[in-house]
Design a protein around this motif. Sequence first.
Motif, mmCIF file in Angstrom:
data_model
loop_
_atom_site.group_PDB
_atom_site.id
_atom_site.type_symbol
_atom_site.label_atom_id
_atom_site.label_comp_id
_atom_site.label_asym_id
_atom_site.label_seq_id
_atom_site.Cartn_x
_atom_site.Cartn_y
_atom_site.Cartn_z
ATOM 1 N N PHE A 114 33.623 31.096 30.661
ATOM 2 C CA PHE A 114 32.312 31.699 30.876
ATOM 3 C C PHE A 114 32.086 31.895 32.377
ATOM 4 O O PHE A 114 32.391 31.009 33.183
ATOM 5 C CB PHE A 114 31.203 30.808 30.318
ATOM 6 N N LEU A 115 31.533 33.051 32.710
ATOM 7 C CA LEU A 115 31.119 33.311 34.092
ATOM 8 C C LEU A 115 29.632 33.018 34.200
ATOM 9 O O LEU A 115 28.838 33.496 33.376
ATOM 10 C CB LEU A 115 31.402 34.765 34.471
ATOM 11 N N MET A 118 28.535 43.969 37.125
ATOM 12 C CA MET A 118 29.582 44.593 36.307
ATOM 13 C C MET A 118 30.508 45.508 37.104
ATOM 14 O O MET A 118 31.727 45.480 36.905
ATOM 15 C CB MET A 118 28.950 45.348 35.129
ATOM 16 N N PRO A 119 29.984 46.326 38.015
ATOM 17 C CA PRO A 119 30.913 47.151 38.809
ATOM 18 C C PRO A 119 31.916 46.317 39.605
ATOM 19 O O PRO A 119 33.084 46.722 39.765
ATOM 20 C CB PRO A 119 29.976 47.927 39.737
ATOM 21 N N LEU A 120 31.483 45.165 40.098
ATOM 22 C CA LEU A 120 32.402 44.302 40.843
ATOM 23 C C LEU A 120 33.475 43.709 39.925
ATOM 24 O O LEU A 120 34.655 43.645 40.297
ATOM 25 C CB LEU A 120 31.630 43.167 41.517
ATOM 26 N N LEU A 121 33.076 43.281 38.741
ATOM 27 C CA LEU A 121 34.052 42.735 37.792
ATOM 28 C C LEU A 121 35.095 43.778 37.411
ATOM 29 O O LEU A 121 36.280 43.463 37.256
ATOM 30 C CB LEU A 121 33.346 42.213 36.547
ATOM 31 N N GLU A 122 34.649 45.014 37.279
ATOM 32 C CA GLU A 122 35.584 46.094 36.972
ATOM 33 C C GLU A 122 36.473 46.416 38.173
ATOM 34 O O GLU A 122 37.670 46.685 38.027
ATOM 35 C CB GLU A 122 34.807 47.336 36.519
ATOM 36 N N GLU A 123 35.881 46.355 39.361
ATOM 37 C CA GLU A 123 36.669 46.611 40.572
ATOM 38 C C GLU A 123 37.778 45.578 40.726
ATOM 39 O O GLU A 123 38.919 45.909 41.079
ATOM 40 C CB GLU A 123 35.747 46.581 41.796
ATOM 41 N N ASP A 127 31.690 29.821 38.587
ATOM 42 C CA ASP A 127 30.827 30.624 39.454
ATOM 43 C C ASP A 127 31.584 31.848 39.961
ATOM 44 O O ASP A 127 32.825 31.908 39.915
ATOM 45 C CB ASP A 127 30.361 29.738 40.616
ATOM 46 N N PHE A 128 30.857 32.805 40.493
ATOM 47 C CA PHE A 128 31.463 34.052 40.977
ATOM 48 C C PHE A 128 31.596 34.067 42.502
ATOM 49 O O PHE A 128 32.696 33.963 43.040
ATOM 50 C CB PHE A 128 30.643 35.257 40.502
ATOM 51 N N GLU A 143 31.817 35.166 27.725
ATOM 52 C CA GLU A 143 30.417 35.541 27.916
ATOM 53 C C GLU A 143 30.090 35.441 29.407
ATOM 54 O O GLU A 143 30.689 34.639 30.132
ATOM 55 C CB GLU A 143 29.499 34.615 27.102
ATOM 56 N N ILE A 144 29.141 36.273 29.842
ATOM 57 C CA ILE A 144 28.742 36.296 31.247
ATOM 58 C C ILE A 144 27.253 35.983 31.351
ATOM 59 O O ILE A 144 26.430 36.612 30.673
ATOM 60 C CB ILE A 144 29.044 37.669 31.878
#
Length: 433
Positions: A356-357, A366-371, A326-327, A380-381
């Motif tokens: 897997f997320l 996606m912006p948070l994962l990049e941050e 989980d995230f 895979e997400i």
Amino acid sequence: MKKKVLVYPCGTEIAFEIYNSVKYSTHFELYGGSSGYDHGHFVYKNLVTNLPFITDSSSREDIREFNRIIKEYGFDIIYPAMDGVLTVFARYRDELEPLVAAPETETAEIVRVKSKTYSRLKRVVPVPRLYEKEELPENYPVFVKPDIGQGSAGANRIDTKEEYIRLRESGRLDGCLVMEYLGGREYTVDCFTNLEGELIFARARIRNRIKSGISVNAEFIDAEADRKFTEYAKRINEKLGQRGGWFFQMREADCGELKLLEVAGRIAGASAITRNIGVNLPLLTLFTHMGIDIEEVLINDYEIELDRALCNSYRIELEYDSVYVDFDDTLVCDGGVNLSLVAFLYQCLNESKKIFLITRHKGELMPLLEEYRIKALFDEIFHLKAGEKKSECIDSKLNPIFIDDSYGERKEVKERLNIPVFDVAMTECLMHH
């Protein structure tokens, strides 16, 4: 090729510090040696078990048997990780095929017996006032400790003449030293002596908190106060002829005068604090006994405090090939990445497990994962919408486990797929040491 090092016994605090100091070295491969089942079995990946139990009373024949068993492994060095073992291995080093990372026999014999240590150093550094067996101390309390021993085992404070006489007549003081009681602060001085016998490093730390004779909180003293300890280290080194990493301990009398407690021919477990300013005593010791002369060490100049407590290690019978994680409030908590969990995910990556997320995160993901710079971790997400069940995204053919902070989510996955599910606080059992 890496030199093969046997650390024996591997279940001591000294052995754990050796492991933590050398495990990343490109020059040495560590093996733990054990005579019984202890915590070393959870720390050392490479183990040699059922070895003969070595103690102060072990004979030359015992060492020959020890050597016969380890011979097939082709060890280059044996690193003793206990006082009595160090003395015996130094005494019978000619019976061992590997090099022994220990001082010369005479030095090892002297530092093992406190009365011999005090006798050798009494004109070199201040030592405690000692009382002969037939002598009745005039001042109390007095302190009693075994002449041969380590830590606080067998050590006691005696507060009255009556108590002293009773213990002496009962025979409980046999084999012990009776000395003046030192009630002040206690210090350990970590030292390193190179191949040529030159003292390259000495640094004193105060033992703020002691548990079962082990320093569990320590910090370095200031440079001005450290000069006296460095001078004492030089004097001891000249008189004893140490090699590699070693230490001595001193304690203040009520008047503030420092007096010697003990000297050891090995590193201290709490020398981890010394490693973390740049002086890796176990690694330097191994290089020294390989014949490499160390002429200098690099020291970082910052304040540092060490505090130690019991840590958990686990052996778990669980095989899995993929992880669904989980995230929100799992991989990311309180606005930052969960460091222990991301370390586990990298462990999975190293073992070629799929990751897997799976999340119900509200908003852009996606912006948070990049941050947080973790986007590339996942094979895979799955970004679920309202009403979608996480169990529907988990492929049971991939032999998965599931990690989520939500009890409801874990319950739904467990009931539908019957796979192992983990709260965040449970994942420590999945980490290798």
